[in-house]
Enzyme design. Structure first.
Site: not given
Length: 342
Positions: A17, A167
């Site tokens: 990411h 998350s």
């Protein structure tokens, strides 16, 4: 307390990411071999959003999943390789491809209220005799009783391990304890239980310890914390803490420090730290990979990333809604009377 813990490295998947999915094959090889030599038993390798993640919505990687997996797996001397799969992004064909390349563990990830969409993928993975994990994301958005129901669904489909996944890096240790303990009590004794978190409130290590004490035996972490937002639990720190606690991980305390310092830190495009935007992810309960999308929208629309992240949290946005970040920024810009270039 469980005395043998399986550590699962995220550097080459969640770490994609902040790299905008542009890790080179050479970087993948270097880090994977370092992790393998340090004794890390399980290493995840894929696009940041899992198998099939290459898209306009999530970002195009430097190489395909097949290339990354095909490069890393043959080099491993003791470590097994895992892949993430989000139903709706990854398909059964992607799953079969990963299995064919030698992927040992498949982690089928859904939002924490949508385990029912994982049935096809989990069932197929078990038929292929893979280590099959049900991965419940954004676990702060469901209470302990709700997570129990979702975990039982995944277990019923054939998952031999269930993950409670923070998350957003939002949970505090007592909230982790409550969720993990409830899920552990509800699952079959032979079903493993894992925990994945983000370091947005600097709770990565503390929450991982809380999870272990509540019955989790698989824990995710990343070398130098390389991952979305403020990163994942820093693996080298967790290894040192667990070593002091007398918990066996099989990972060398010194070698994993060297991997983090000598191999992972140099490939960072920017420091993985708790800046105000990453902190806001944790505070507002926003999906970790939204961070760079929000920063890009700030440059385009003039809405501070922090304001945008708070609004996304208020709206209850979840992973997979990356396309709505731009829409929300545009709406906010117009509401504030900012000039928006079409």
């Amino acid at each position: 307390m469980t005395q043998k813990i399986t550590l699962h490295d995220m550097t080459l998947r969640d770490g994609m990411h902040p790299k905008r999915h542009l890790m080179t094959l050479e970087q993948m090889k270097s880090v994977a071999q370092g992790l393998d030599a340090a004794g890390v038993p399980l290493i995840e390798v894929t696009h940041g959003d899992g198998l099939g993640g290459a898209s306009v919505n999530y970002g195009f990687p430097a190489h395909s999943d097949e290339e990354y997996l095909g490069t890393v797996i043959p080099l491993m001397k003791q470590a097994k390789v895992s892949a993430l799969l989000l139903p709706g992004i990854g398909t059964v064909d992607h799953l079969k491809m990963a299995h064919g390349l030698g992927v040992h563990t498949i982690r089928v990830a859904t939002h924490c209220t949508e385990a029912d969409v994982s049935e096809q993928h989990i069932t197929m993975a078990r038929k292929l005799d893979m280590d099959t994990v049900g991965f419940l994301m954004m676990a702060h958005m469901n209470d302990a009783a709700g997570l129990v129901k979702q975990a039982r669904l995944m277990e019923g489909y054939g998952a031999n391990c269930i993950y409670v996944t923070d998350s957003a890096g939002y949970l505090l240790p007592d909230q982790v304890t409550e969720r993990i303990a409830a899920v552990r009590a509800a699952l079959k004794p032979e079903t493993e239980l894992g925990f994945h978190c983000h370091h947005n409130l600097a709770m990565g290590v503390a929450n991982s310890i809380a999870a272990i004490q509540a019955g989790a035996n698989r824990i995710d972490a990343a070398a130098a914390g390389l991952g979305a937002g403020a990163g994942n639990t820093p693996l080298e720190v967790l290894v040192a803490v667990l070593d002091r606690m007398g918990i066996d991980t099989g990972v060398d305390v010194w070698k994993i420090q060297d991997v983090a310092e000598d191999l992972v830190v140099p490939l960072m495009d920017f420091p993985i730290r708790i800046d105000r935007d990453a902190l806001t992810l944790g505070y507002a309960g926003v999906y970790g990979s939204f961070l760079l999308f929000a920063k890009r929208a700030e440059k385009k629309y003039g809405i501070p990333a922090r304001d945008l992240l708070v609004e996304l949290g208020r709206r209850g946005m979840v992973g997979g809604q990356e396309d709505m970040i731009e829409d929300t920024a545009l709406t906010m810009a117009r509401a504030r009377g900012l000039t928006v270039n079409a």
